[in-house]
Design a protein around this motif. Structure first.
Motif: not given
Length: 213
Positions: A180-185, A194-200, A164-173, A140-144
């Protein structure tokens, strides 16, 4: 493996609602340390039944019984990192690891218990078709992320912009990942609670309870 959780004030534990357990390396125990993970999960659930627990594990050498033992401990999220594409496995990962082995672990964690949330992570510079593979085993979840700690590590070939990170997040979803958590850090346990995962997790627990009733 040694798992230590210290709270100077016992009341602090009551304020924790999401915990990530992990290990720094493979374990030399026969079960790869799965039993330690499982007993720790059970102990925390006993102390606080509504706490949510994620375990970021090795592949337990492909031992699916070890995977199942952890999954059935009361665990909420099973995480195992694929790290890179199949072509770069031998260069990047421990030689005892394997691309197909990692996929089999994620697949078994998903299918040996209804409602189990699975999670995996990759390093962006080792990216490409690996984005798709965990989807095939219902992850279900992915981090990059992107990181080169020292000159001795693999070279970062390109500076990737936030856009570009944002575009990969959008593509993954768009291809089916629920989050999808996508970012340099970003790291594999980045904002794990965070809320989404806990809610899921809560949604799945609620749905399972409704079916059992």
């Amino acid at each position: 493996m040694v798992i230590c959780i210290f709270f100077n004030d016992a009341s602090l534990f009551s304020s924790v609602d999401y915990i990530v357990l992990t290990s720094v390396d493979r374990d030399d125990l026969p079960d790869g340390g799965s039993g330690h993970f499982a007993e720790t999960v059970k102990a925390m659930k006993k102390l606080k039944p509504d706490i949510m627990v994620e375990c970021l594990t090795s592949d337990f050498r492909g031992d699916l019984n070890a995977v199942a033992a952890l999954v059935h401990s009361g665990l909420d999220v099973f995480a195992h990192n694929i790290e890179t594409v199949k072509r770069l496995q031998r260069i990047v990962r421990d030689p005892r690891a394997g691309y197909e082995q990692s996929l089999s672990v994620l697949k078994h964690a998903k299918h040996c218990k209804e409602g189990m949330i699975t999670k995996s992570s990759i390093m962006l510079r080792l990216f490409l078709m690996v984005l798709l593979s965990p989807l095939f085993v219902d992850c279900e979840t992915r981090s990059i992320d992107e990181f080169e700690p020292t000159p001795l590590h693999l070279t970062v070939k390109e500076y990737v912009t936030p856009e570009k990170f944002a575009s990969w997040k959008e593509y993954g979803e768009s291809i089916g990942f629920r989050y999808v958590a996508s970012g340099p850090l970003v790291r594999s346990s980045y904002r794990a609670g965070e809320l989404f995962v806990k809610t899921m997790v809560k949604e799945m627990s609620s749905n399972t309870s409704t079916v059992l009733q």
